[in-house]
Design a protein around this motif. Structure first.
Motif, PDB file in Angstrom:
ATOM      1  N   ASP A 152      -7.684   1.792   5.036  1.00 30.42           N
ATOM      2  CA  ASP A 152      -7.889   2.915   5.961  1.00 30.42           C
ATOM      3  C   ASP A 152      -8.383   4.163   5.238  1.00 30.42           C
ATOM      4  OD1 ASP A 152      -7.083   1.356   8.050  1.00 30.42           O
ATOM      5  OD2 ASP A 152      -4.986   2.024   7.964  1.00 30.42           O
ATOM      6  N   ARG A 153      -8.045   4.283   3.959  1.00 28.32           N
ATOM      7  CA  ARG A 153      -8.412   5.479   3.207  1.00 28.32           C
ATOM      8  C   ARG A 153      -9.634   5.253   2.311  1.00 28.32           C
ATOM      9  NH1 ARG A 153      -6.728  10.355   1.484  1.00 28.32           N
ATOM     10  NH2 ARG A 153      -7.171  10.941  -0.679  1.00 28.32           N
TER      11      ARG A 153
ATOM     12  N   ASP B  18       0.822  -1.215   0.000  1.00 31.79           N
ATOM     13  CA  ASP B  18       0.000   0.000   0.000  1.00 31.79           C
ATOM     14  C   ASP B  18       0.857   1.267   0.000  1.00 31.79           C
ATOM     15  OD1 ASP B  18      -2.448  -1.180  -0.189  1.00 31.79           O
ATOM     16  OD2 ASP B  18      -2.924  -1.104   1.945  1.00 31.79           O
ATOM     17  N   THR B  19       2.042   1.179   0.571  1.00 35.53           N
ATOM     18  CA  THR B  19       2.920   2.351   0.586  1.00 35.53           C
ATOM     19  C   THR B  19       3.457   2.677  -0.804  1.00 35.53           C
ATOM     20  OG1 THR B  19       4.823   0.953   1.130  1.00 35.53           O
ATOM     21  CG2 THR B  19       3.619   1.941   2.978  1.00 35.53           C
TER      22      THR B  19
ATOM     23  N   LYS C  67      -5.517   0.001   0.336  1.00 33.59           N
ATOM     24  CA  LYS C  67      -5.508   1.078   1.325  1.00 33.59           C
ATOM     25  C   LYS C  67      -6.829   1.169   2.083  1.00 33.59           C
ATOM     26  CE  LYS C  67      -1.984   4.126  -0.577  1.00 33.59           C
ATOM     27  NZ  LYS C  67      -1.599   5.518  -0.866  1.00 33.59           N
TER      28      LYS C  67
ATOM     29  N   THR D 169       0.252   5.154  -4.903  1.00 36.42           N
ATOM     30  CA  THR D 169      -0.097   6.557  -4.684  1.00 36.42           C
ATOM     31  C   THR D 169      -1.559   6.783  -5.057  1.00 36.42           C
ATOM     32  OG1 THR D 169       0.494   7.240  -6.928  1.00 36.42           O
ATOM     33  CG2 THR D 169       2.267   7.215  -5.271  1.00 36.42           C
ATOM     34  N   ASN D 170      -2.121   7.874  -4.533  1.00 35.07           N
ATOM     35  CA  ASN D 170      -3.501   8.227  -4.869  1.00 35.07           C
ATOM     36  C   ASN D 170      -3.644   8.478  -6.370  1.00 35.07           C
ATOM     37  OD1 ASN D 170      -4.198   7.993  -2.189  1.00 35.07           O
ATOM     38  ND2 ASN D 170      -3.976  10.184  -1.772  1.00 35.07           N
TER      39      ASN D 170
END
Length: 308
Positions: free
Chosen positions: A273-274, A197-198, A271, A201-202
């Motif tokens: 959490d987002r 996930d790191t 991701k 990018t968005n």
């Protein structure tokens, strides 16, 4: 001199009701071929029934042939009248049975797809209890998009529906059922699957092809979906799952539906959490509906399934 066309003047017999139900099924199925399977009678028998009905009503109800099946203007009006008649007959039967305090009749339910995998089986438990109380009750379940369920409850075709709370309509009662969590998923064949996930990018996520639901959403959910590059759509969550599993799309799925594929490492959440959406589900009934002992009993049983 204009000769006035003679209209239907006779009484409605059981044979008439049978042909009216055949006509309704043909219209609902979109033609004779599909209705043949639904009714379990031959196409010639269906054709004879429709012809008899047209002769009985002295109206041309539909066009059928090489160009396909379509209703005439008169046929569309008769179809609406048939719906009203069948609803009225079922209401009469239910009310008479209520006088006798017997749970006999129909319960017509509309449900948004893929609620069977949710942990809180309130609908299932209530239906189980209802069947135990009234073994002769005939339960009809229709899987539909939320807006269609709302319309069908409002016009009386459905007694109750289970829908996400996308909007609150003044003509409906809402009874909270579930809170549902949805996450953004990709399949094992998608380039994102083996990335941490790191590393995502968005910008990468917003440019990836995504599939979204085609029916109306709350403003909050719509805002989340607008961040995706929606290049495909589906009318239900199963359609979303189909395209996610191709490995060519990302998309939101309820966690209870995706869990089977997560366990088998066929999909993973991106991701979480987002990219997370919360939806509230409710049972809906029509506010102006008359007392119906079967529906009242079901709603009471549904209320008993709530966590106290």
């Amino acid at each position: 001199m204009t000769i006035k066309k003679r209209g239907f003047t006779g009484q409605v017999s059981n044979i008439d009701l049978r042909t009216l139900r055949i006509f309704k099924t043909v219209v609902d199925c979109g033609g004779f071929s599909a209705a043949e399977v639904e009714l379990n009678i031959s196409r010639p028998a269906i054709s004879i029934a429709i012809s008899d009905l047209e002769q009985r009503l002295n109206l041309k109800l539909c066009q059928r042939g090489r160009t396909g099946f379509s209703l005439t203007e008169e046929g569309a009006e008769v179809y609406q009248s048939v719906l009203e008649l069948l609803i009225a007959l079922e209401t009469f039967r239910t009310q008479v049975n209520a006088i006798n305090e017997q749970l006999k009749g129909e319960l017509n339910i509309g449900i948004t797809d893929n609620l069977t995998t949710i942990e809180h089986m309130r609908l299932t438990d209530a239906l189980m209890a209802l069947k135990d109380l009234g073994p002769e009750i005939h339960i009809n379940i229709k899987m539909m998009p939320p807006d269609q369920i709302e319309i069908n409850v409002l016009d009386g075709r459905l007694h109750v529906g289970a829908v996400p709370e996308l909007r609150l309509l003044p003509g409906l009662n809402y009874y909270p059922l579930y809170q549902e969590e949805s996450f953004l998923y990709c399949s094992k064949d998608h380039p994102f699957f083996n990335l941490d996930d790191t590393q995502l990018t968005n910008a990468m996520i917003s440019k990836s092809d995504a599939v979204v639901l085609s029916y109306q959403q709350t403003p909050e959910i719509k805002q989340s979906l607008q961040k995706l590059n929606s290049t495909a759509s589906a009318t239900d969550r199963e359609g979303i799952a189909f395209l996610i599993l191709t490995g060519r799309y990302i998309g939101y799925l309820p966690d209870h539906l995706a869990r089977q594929w997560v366990t088998d490492r066929k999909v993973r959440a991106i991701k979480p959490d987002r990219f997370r959406i919360t939806s509230s589900y409710s049972a809906v009934t029509r506010k102006s509906s008359r007392s119906n002992i079967i529906l009242d009993t079901f709603m009471e049983l549904l209320d008993n399934t709530a966590v106290k």
